[in-house]
Design an enzyme around this catalytic site. Structure first.
Site, PDB file in Angstrom:
ATOM      1  N   GLY A   8       0.834  -1.207   0.000  1.00  0.00           N
ATOM      2  CA  GLY A   8       0.000   0.000   0.000  1.00  0.00           C
ATOM      3  C   GLY A   8       0.866   1.253   0.000  1.00  0.00           C
ATOM      4  N   GLY A  11      -0.495   4.637  -1.164  1.00  0.00           N
ATOM      5  CA  GLY A  11      -1.714   5.132  -0.534  1.00  0.00           C
ATOM      6  C   GLY A  11      -1.460   6.328   0.366  1.00  0.00           C
ATOM      7  N   GLN A  12      -2.494   6.692   1.137  1.00  0.00           N
ATOM      8  CA  GLN A  12      -2.405   7.909   1.955  1.00  0.00           C
ATOM      9  C   GLN A  12      -1.270   7.814   2.987  1.00  0.00           C
ATOM     10  OE1 GLN A  12      -5.638   8.732   4.637  1.00  0.00           O
ATOM     11  NE2 GLN A  12      -5.178  10.904   4.779  1.00  0.00           N
ATOM     12  N   ASP A  53      -0.445  -7.062  -6.247  1.00  0.00           N
ATOM     13  CA  ASP A  53      -1.726  -7.220  -5.568  1.00  0.00           C
ATOM     14  C   ASP A  53      -1.447  -8.084  -4.339  1.00  0.00           C
ATOM     15  OD1 ASP A  53      -4.227  -8.210  -4.749  1.00  0.00           O
ATOM     16  OD2 ASP A  53      -5.035  -8.048  -6.791  1.00  0.00           O
ATOM     17  N   TYR A 142     -15.539  -2.827   6.679  1.00  0.00           N
ATOM     18  CA  TYR A 142     -14.187  -2.354   6.987  1.00  0.00           C
ATOM     19  C   TYR A 142     -13.846  -2.638   8.454  1.00  0.00           C
ATOM     20  CZ  TYR A 142     -10.439   1.148   7.552  1.00  0.00           C
ATOM     21  OH  TYR A 142      -9.264   1.792   7.813  1.00  0.00           O
ATOM     22  N   LYS A 146     -11.035  -5.068  10.272  1.00  0.00           N
ATOM     23  CA  LYS A 146     -10.032  -4.526  11.196  1.00  0.00           C
ATOM     24  C   LYS A 146     -10.012  -5.309  12.521  1.00  0.00           C
ATOM     25  CE  LYS A 146      -8.105  -1.441   8.607  1.00  0.00           C
ATOM     26  NZ  LYS A 146      -6.744  -1.712   8.106  1.00  0.00           N
TER      27      LYS A 146
HETATM   28  N1  SER Z   1     -10.010   6.875   7.921  1.00  0.00           N
HETATM   29  C1  SER Z   1     -10.624   5.594   7.857  1.00  0.00           C
HETATM   30  C2  SER Z   1     -11.916   5.647   7.135  1.00  0.00           C
HETATM   31  O1  SER Z   1     -12.568   6.660   7.219  1.00  0.00           O
HETATM   32  C3  SER Z   1     -10.835   5.051   9.237  1.00  0.00           C
HETATM   33  O2  SER Z   1      -9.862   4.142   9.530  1.00  0.00           O
HETATM   34  O3  SER Z   1     -12.283   4.682   6.552  1.00  0.00           O
END
Ligand code: SER
Length: 322
Positions: A8, A11-12, A53, A142, A146
């Site tokens: 990743g 990514g951010q 991937d 999500y 987690k």
């Molecule tokens: N920043 C993330 C989201 O908004 C939270 O872990 O999905």
């Protein structure tokens, strides 16, 4: 940490963690991996990059084996809002990606950093001063990935001795790469809008409070926990960490101090609003502070000032935002 793999990496978080680790450990010792064929020049020019991937175990395994990787920062993941649009895909990427990493870490004796999230809590969790150990019953895909990720990382530690460590990140504010479809993204988009249109239409209600953190603190947390003496860590995975907690109207008021003509309106996105309402308003991170001396540097006013400085410079000089 001598030879590091970051998944990743485009990514951010990855686009900021990669240069910091390369600075610290040498460009050739930090392998960046991401799904983009063409990452930004900074990542391509400062060390090895592989497009991959995380569901492709064979390629991952070869990367770790061929390069003698000893530490993995496993950042590849779908975020909360996009995961609600594609729940099966989110399970596939978030869980099978992590399972692959943990299995490879078991075989090649790698340490693993796994970023969990405030999304690992749910509507039954106490929303204020949310304790380190409390009810975790998320109702988003999500969040489910987690919690499962925290448990699986703990399991690989006690069952197989893999050195897994991780934190629960709050919403992350940054100016380098945009977040990809999260619920806390408003706290990033608002800065772009403030500097360009002087107006932002927010998808969360004005008073929806969530935990947040400026990216330099998040990067510091990831490195600090991986460098901590393992004897200090009683929890290992899923440490609550936060730097501030605010609602959209408070962030807007702070931005207004710098850009007086800035205005905000609210057009609520019901999906992201209900996700946000299922998360805590403010978590208690005293366990991380006690066990590995977690201490953020940026509060709301310092974050807003630095974001506006850095982002306006980036916009003026037309530097790519990835
Ligand atoms: N920043 C993330 C989201 O908004 C939270 O872990 O999905």
């Amino acid at each position: 940490m001598k030879k590091i793999l970051i998944t990743g990496a485009t990514g951010q978080i990855g686009s900021e963690l990669t240069p910091v680790l390369r600075q610290k450990f040498g460009g050739e010792n930090v392998i960046a991996a991401g799904h983009k064929r063409e990452p930004d020049r900074e990542i391509l020019g400062s060390g090895p990059y592989f497009a991959l991937d995380v569901r492709d175990k064979q390629t991952l395994q070869a990367l770790v084996a061929d390069n003698g990787v000893d530490t993995v920062f496993h950042l590849a993941s779908l975020l909360s809002a996009v995961a609600e649009e594609h729940p099966q895909r989110a399970w596939d990427i978030n869980m099978n990606g992590l399972t692959n990493i943990l299995e490879i870490a078991r075989e090649y004796r790698c340490a693993v950093f796994f970023p969990s999230s405030i999304a690992a809590f749910g509507p039954l969790t106490p929303p204020d001063n949310t304790p380190q150990d409390t009810i975790q019953h998320p109702n988003t895909m999500y969040g489910i990935t987690k919690v499962a990720g925290e448990l699986l990382s703990d399991y690989y530690h006690h069952r197989f001795g893999v050195d897994t460590r991780g934190v629960r990140f709050p919403g992350l504010i940054s100016h380098k790469a945009l977040p990809g479809g999260g619920t806390t993204d408003y706290a990033v988009h608002i800065f772009y809008a403030a500097l360009t249109n002087k107006h932002y239409d927010c998808f969360l209600k004005r008073d929806t409070k969530l935990d947040m953190m400026y990216m330099p603190d998040a990067i510091q947390a990831a490195i600090q926990i991986m460098e901590s003496d393992s004897k200090q860590l009683t929890h290992r995975n899923g440490y609550n960490i936060t730097a501030m907690s605010f609602a959209p109207e408070q962030l807007a008021a702070e931005i207004k101090k710098h850009i007086p003509h800035f205005t905000i309106s609210y057009t609520i996105d019901p999906i992201r609003q209900s996700i946000a309402e299922s998360w805590p308003r403010h978590i208690d991170d005293s366990t991380a502070r006690d066990e590995w001396q977690w201490a953020p540097q940026y509060n709301l006013s310092a974050t807003v000032k630095d974001m506006l400085d850095k982002l306006s410079h980036r916009i003026k000089t037309n530097r790519e935002v990835v």
